[in-house]
Design a protein around this motif. Structure first.
Motif, mmCIF file in Angstrom:
data_model
loop_
_atom_site.group_PDB
_atom_site.id
_atom_site.type_symbol
_atom_site.label_atom_id
_atom_site.label_comp_id
_atom_site.label_asym_id
_atom_site.label_seq_id
_atom_site.Cartn_x
_atom_site.Cartn_y
_atom_site.Cartn_z
ATOM 1 N N ASP A 159 3.248 -43.795 -63.155
ATOM 2 C CA ASP A 159 2.096 -43.244 -61.571
ATOM 3 C C ASP A 159 2.177 -45.259 -60.624
ATOM 4 O O ASP A 159 2.607 -44.662 -59.488
ATOM 5 C CB ASP A 159 1.137 -43.508 -62.139
ATOM 6 C CG ASP A 159 0.859 -42.135 -62.985
ATOM 7 O OD1 ASP A 159 1.369 -41.342 -62.607
ATOM 8 O OD2 ASP A 159 -0.516 -42.124 -63.353
ATOM 9 N N ALA A 179 4.522 -35.723 -64.937
ATOM 10 C CA ALA A 179 4.198 -34.590 -62.943
ATOM 11 C C ALA A 179 5.208 -33.745 -62.826
ATOM 12 O O ALA A 179 4.905 -33.178 -62.866
ATOM 13 C CB ALA A 179 4.264 -35.606 -61.990
ATOM 14 N N LYS A 182 4.468 -31.440 -65.946
ATOM 15 C CA LYS A 182 3.136 -30.140 -64.634
ATOM 16 C C LYS A 182 3.452 -29.030 -63.864
ATOM 17 O O LYS A 182 2.834 -28.180 -63.243
ATOM 18 C CB LYS A 182 1.765 -31.751 -63.852
ATOM 19 C CG LYS A 182 0.580 -30.497 -63.420
ATOM 20 C CD LYS A 182 -0.243 -31.733 -62.455
ATOM 21 C CE LYS A 182 -1.995 -30.938 -62.252
ATOM 22 N NZ LYS A 182 -1.627 -30.047 -61.532
ATOM 23 N N SER A 198 2.422 -28.863 -57.149
ATOM 24 C CA SER A 198 2.078 -30.142 -57.886
ATOM 25 C C SER A 198 4.288 -30.326 -57.720
ATOM 26 O O SER A 198 4.896 -30.517 -58.439
ATOM 27 C CB SER A 198 1.805 -29.316 -59.157
ATOM 28 O OG SER A 198 2.665 -28.262 -59.716
#
Length: 278
Positions: A159, A179, A182, A198
């Motif tokens: 991150d 991510a 996701k 996203s």
């Protein structure tokens, strides 16, 4: 046994809904995407050593100058058919360098300085490069060494690394594996095939097990939706924690639609690269 009028109406409504749902996601409603798949080599290729046990210029499959073992391994990956290469990074003193790609016992090889980010990018002028960084400081050091306007440079990181990259170079494709996974889960949950937030301008990381009917619109309509949302699609064999596992067998190409034009992560580019071109 008689069926009531109400039950008949419900059954017909469900059948109509199913056909409408199927038609909405029908692959043929979009043209086949242009271009072919782009192979991502998960690592370099061990060079064939000369009679003296050292890496020589003749061993390098890409590039015209003699290089050390690390650059030779990466150049060989490009020469074996990789349109992209993953390059994990590490610090050597104050220098940011690619992680070791090949261990040589040759004194001449070991005497050569390890290439930094700038030298590596210059020596690999053709393939896309997925730089793997940890932490904000490493990401900022990476960006400082790269050309400012080359979209072929992308960042995989944690991150902190991704946030730093986006702050300093918003146009750069930067993502975490979490991510990207996701994005894939959110799309499958959308049912109607709308591209979730996203995924927009982001990355979707799929595994072979994700492919099929519930990847709404797969393949052509799905790929058309991703292209319009500027979502980059990567297919791998599997994802284990924070590690992408690439394809290991040429037969696995058959599990991917022939019109797929995104990235395919592969483990042994020296075997899977030539296999795709057959």
């Amino acid at each position: 046994m008689t069926v009531s009028k109400r039950t008949t109406i419900i059954i017909l409504a469900l059948v109509a809904l199913f056909f409408a749902f199927t038609l909405h996601h029908a692959s043929w409603r979009a043209d086949a995407p242009k271009g072919g798949p782009r192979l991502v080599a998960d690592r370099g290729v061990a060079p064939v050593l000369g009679n003296d046990g050292c890496v020589s210029a003749a061993n390098a499959g890409y590039g015209a100058v003699a290089v050390g073992p690390d650059l030779a391994a990466l150049q060989l990956a490009a020469g074996a058919g990789a349109q992209a290469i993953r390059i994990p990074l590490e610090s050597e003193g104050r220098r940011l360098v690619p992680a070791r790609q090949f261990e040589s016992r040759c004194a001449a090889d070991l005497a050569q300085p390890r290439p930094d980010v700038a030298a590596t990018a210059y020596s690999l002028s053709r393939p896309d490069l997925f730089w793997q960084a940890k932490g904000a400081a490493e990401a900022r050091a990476l960006l400082a060494a790269l050309p400012p306007s080359e979209p072929r440079h992308m960042l995989i990181g944690d991150d902190a690394a991704v946030q730093a990259a986006r702050a300093e170079r918003p146009a750069m494709r930067a993502f975490t594996i979490t991510a990207a996974r996701k994005c894939a889960a959110d799309y499958r949950a959308s049912l109607l095939g709308s591209v979730p937030e996203s995924c927009t301008n982001g990355v979707m990381l799929l595994t072979l097990d994700d492919l099929g009917f519930t990847l709404w619109g797969w393949p052509n309509r799905f790929l058309d939706r991703m292209a319009k949302a500027k979502t980059m699609v990567i297919i791998a064999q599997s994802v284990e924690g924070a590690t992408i596992k690439g394809l290991t067998e040429p037969s696995q190409y058959g599990e991917i639609a022939k019109d797929f034009n995104g990235y395919i992560w592969v483990d042994k580019i020296e075997e899977l690269g030539p296999a795709l071109r057959r």
